[in-house]
Design a protein around this motif. Structure first.
Motif, PDB file in Angstrom:
ATOM      1  N   UNK A 112      -8.063  19.527 100.273  1.00 44.95           N
ATOM      2  CA  UNK A 112      -8.985  20.695  99.289  1.00 44.95           C
ATOM      3  C   UNK A 112      -8.124  19.920  97.099  1.00 44.95           C
ATOM      4  N   UNK A 113      -9.051  19.415  97.055  1.00 44.32           N
ATOM      5  CA  UNK A 113      -8.714  19.088  95.839  1.00 44.32           C
ATOM      6  C   UNK A 113      -8.859  20.094  93.923  1.00 44.32           C
ATOM      7  N   UNK A 114      -9.753  21.416  94.479  1.00 43.87           N
ATOM      8  CA  UNK A 114      -9.544  21.943  93.747  1.00 43.87           C
ATOM      9  C   UNK A 114      -9.479  23.307  94.456  1.00 43.87           C
ATOM     10  N   UNK A 115      -9.245  24.463  93.030  1.00 44.94           N
ATOM     11  CA  UNK A 115     -10.008  25.631  92.970  1.00 44.94           C
ATOM     12  C   UNK A 115     -10.554  26.263  91.781  1.00 44.94           C
ATOM     13  N   UNK A 116     -11.758  27.007  91.526  1.00 44.80           N
ATOM     14  CA  UNK A 116     -12.413  27.466  90.666  1.00 44.80           C
ATOM     15  C   UNK A 116     -11.151  28.244  89.729  1.00 44.80           C
ATOM     16  N   UNK A 120      -2.436  27.981  91.023  1.00 40.43           N
ATOM     17  CA  UNK A 120      -1.105  28.567  91.043  1.00 40.43           C
ATOM     18  C   UNK A 120      -1.461  30.059  91.462  1.00 40.43           C
ATOM     19  N   UNK A 121      -1.543  31.115  90.557  1.00 44.53           N
ATOM     20  CA  UNK A 121      -2.336  32.465  90.859  1.00 44.53           C
ATOM     21  C   UNK A 121      -3.833  32.258  92.224  1.00 44.53           C
ATOM     22  N   UNK A 122      -4.747  31.126  92.249  1.00 43.83           N
ATOM     23  CA  UNK A 122      -4.743  30.961  93.715  1.00 43.83           C
ATOM     24  C   UNK A 122      -4.543  30.938  94.788  1.00 43.83           C
ATOM     25  N   UNK A 126      -3.490  33.183  98.165  1.00 45.55           N
ATOM     26  CA  UNK A 126      -3.818  33.086  99.501  1.00 45.55           C
ATOM     27  C   UNK A 126      -2.073  33.316 100.201  1.00 45.55           C
ATOM     28  N   UNK A 127      -1.133  32.238  99.739  1.00 44.52           N
ATOM     29  CA  UNK A 127       0.166  31.925 100.825  1.00 44.52           C
ATOM     30  C   UNK A 127       0.623  33.554 100.466  1.00 44.52           C
ATOM     31  N   UNK A 331      -0.721  39.414  93.204  1.00 40.41           N
ATOM     32  CA  UNK A 331      -1.426  38.832  91.792  1.00 40.41           C
ATOM     33  C   UNK A 331      -1.428  39.721  90.556  1.00 40.41           C
ATOM     34  N   UNK A 332      -1.517  39.988  89.650  1.00 44.42           N
ATOM     35  CA  UNK A 332      -1.353  40.235  88.325  1.00 44.42           C
ATOM     36  C   UNK A 332      -2.102  41.677  87.999  1.00 44.42           C
ATOM     37  N   UNK A 333      -2.358  42.005  88.755  1.00 44.52           N
ATOM     38  CA  UNK A 333      -2.327  43.464  89.212  1.00 44.52           C
ATOM     39  C   UNK A 333      -1.263  44.002  89.632  1.00 44.52           C
TER      40      UNK A 333
END
Length: 422
Positions: A112-116, A120-122, A126-127, A331-333
């Motif tokens: 994987x080279x990217x996320x949208x 760190x948040x995405x 997942x983690x 998440x931030x919520x």
């Protein structure tokens, strides 16, 4: 070399792209239109009697579907259609969490080279689930963030050239909906860098851009996962994970109470006194962790869009037995803060779900096969604690540790499959 990215020569890792009735240079082919139930059930779109076993459970076509090499194989996914590969992608651009989760499931996290969005948040989202899988710990550091926009989406095509990915595990129809993008831009990247292979609008069965309508089809999480497995030659991993999910569904279905004894459920994000709803039984993989339970949607009969909002009074009118808060894990919520705000409000506190302590952190809509397993288990416990065991008092951090005898699927088996022991 030209300064125009569209005129650059293909990279050394460029994958062979070919298919019936399309220009190989673009990396984009018109896929089969119509309902996903009309699609072949295997990941490779042209599987035939001549298909032979390939490493890691994939298939290679004995008739040389790629045209240039006997080792080429083909995968198919609307809206791109047939894409032929001559090597497993080593660098994969990803936009959404579903695609990242699929790559992890097939042992390709390092590609994987990217996320949208913020990696760190995405990655943390997942983690939060992977924490419960022994040996599954992807490194999200150093991934590019494709979207640099604030109020909207801003993806720079130059970044995709710089990433030089063998594969864009991204829906090209979605990309052409971004400001500043046209289909020609997508085709140029498919030609010069690597093909596209993604399907985003199956999330909620939304309408793709008009130029893609005839090539579009809608898939479940598992249908997308099966088709992507063909890309990575990971059919055996797919089959093993799908078997775990089938066992999970069988466990759920065996213990579900009668329909009349099931709670009414509202799915909604709560921010500063406003509810942003989602139809719990809507089509698409965004609600794949809720639909199997056959619960009554508290918003049934409402026309819900991304612009729909409700206040306290409206939510009290719907009066759900259970309130599921999407994006509630890592998440931030803060669902704990939401519960507190609701319970302290004179009207919010009267909502049955609030009064009975049944406001729960729910999961991410962009869920791949691994996340769907966890989120289905989580939802089972939140909706039916008497049948499937109590859900923990989640207040943040990773997916809670559940005693082994109360788990609804085998974590060890999932971790084995991801590590390649199929």
């Amino acid at each position: 070399m030209s300064d125009d990215p569209s005129e650059r020569t293909p990279t050394r890792r460029r994958l062979l792209v070919a298919g019936t009735g399309a220009a190989a240079a673009t990396g984009l082919l018109a896929g089969c239109a119509g309902d996903a139930s009309d699609e072949p059930s295997v990941g490779s779109s042209n599987a035939s009697d001549s298909a032979v076993d390939a490493p890691d459970g994939g298939t290679s076509d004995g008739d040389d579907a790629g045209g240039d090499t006997a080792d080429a194989w083909t995968a198919s996914l609307a809206p791109v259609g047939d894409v032929s590969f001559e090597s497993v992608p080593e660098r994969v651009a990803v936009y959404d969490l579903l695609s990242a989760d699929i790559a992890v499931a097939y042992g390709n996290a390092d590609a994987i080279t990217s996320l949208g969005f913020d990696a760190a948040v995405g990655g943390e989202s997942l983690s939060a689930y992977y924490e419960r899988l022994d040996g599954v710990d992807p490194d999200w550091d150093g991934l590019a963030q494709l979207n640099s926009g604030n109020a909207g989406v801003n993806v720079d095509s130059e970044l995709l050239y710089e990433l030089d990915s063998d594969l864009h595990l991204i829906d090209p129809a979605l990309v052409t909906s971004f400001d500043g993008w046209a289909r020609d831009d997508v085709e140029a990247i498919g030609d010069a860098v690597g093909p596209w292979f993604g399907n985003n609008y199956s999330r909620r069965h939304g309408d793709p851009p008009a130029a893609w309508e005839d090539a579009y089809a809608y898939y479940t999480v598992w249908e997308v996962a099966e088709r992507v497995a063909a890309v990575f030659r990971a059919d055996a991993r797919y089959e093993a994970l799908a078997a775990v999910y089938e066992d999970l569904l069988a466990t759920i279905e065996a213990d579900l109470p009668p329909a009349d004894d099931r709670p009414t459920v509202a799915m909604a994000i709560f921010i500063d006194g406003t509810f942003y709803p989602t139809a719990a039984n809507a089509s698409g993989y965004a609600t794949a962790h809720v639909r199997p339970f056959g619960v009554e949607d508290a918003f049934a009969g409402e026309e819900i869009t991304f612009e729909t909002t409700y206040d306290y009074e409206a939510m009290l009118t719907f009066d759900p037995d259970v309130l599921l808060h999407p994006y509630g894990l890592a998440s931030h919520y803060s669902v704990s803060d939401a519960r507190e705000a609701l319970s302290e409000h004179p009207i919010g506190s009267e909502i049955t779900a609030v009064a009975e302590g049944r406001v729960y952190a729910s999961g991410v809509p962009m869920q791949g096969p691994i996340i769907t397993l966890f989120q289905s288990e989580m939802t089972a416990k939140q909706l039916f604690p008497d049948q499937f065991g109590e859900w923990s008092e989640y207040a943040g951090g990773p997916y809670p540790e559940i005693p082994e005898d109360e788990r609804l699927f085998d974590r060890d088996r999932v971790a084995e499959v991801i590590r390649g022991d199929v």
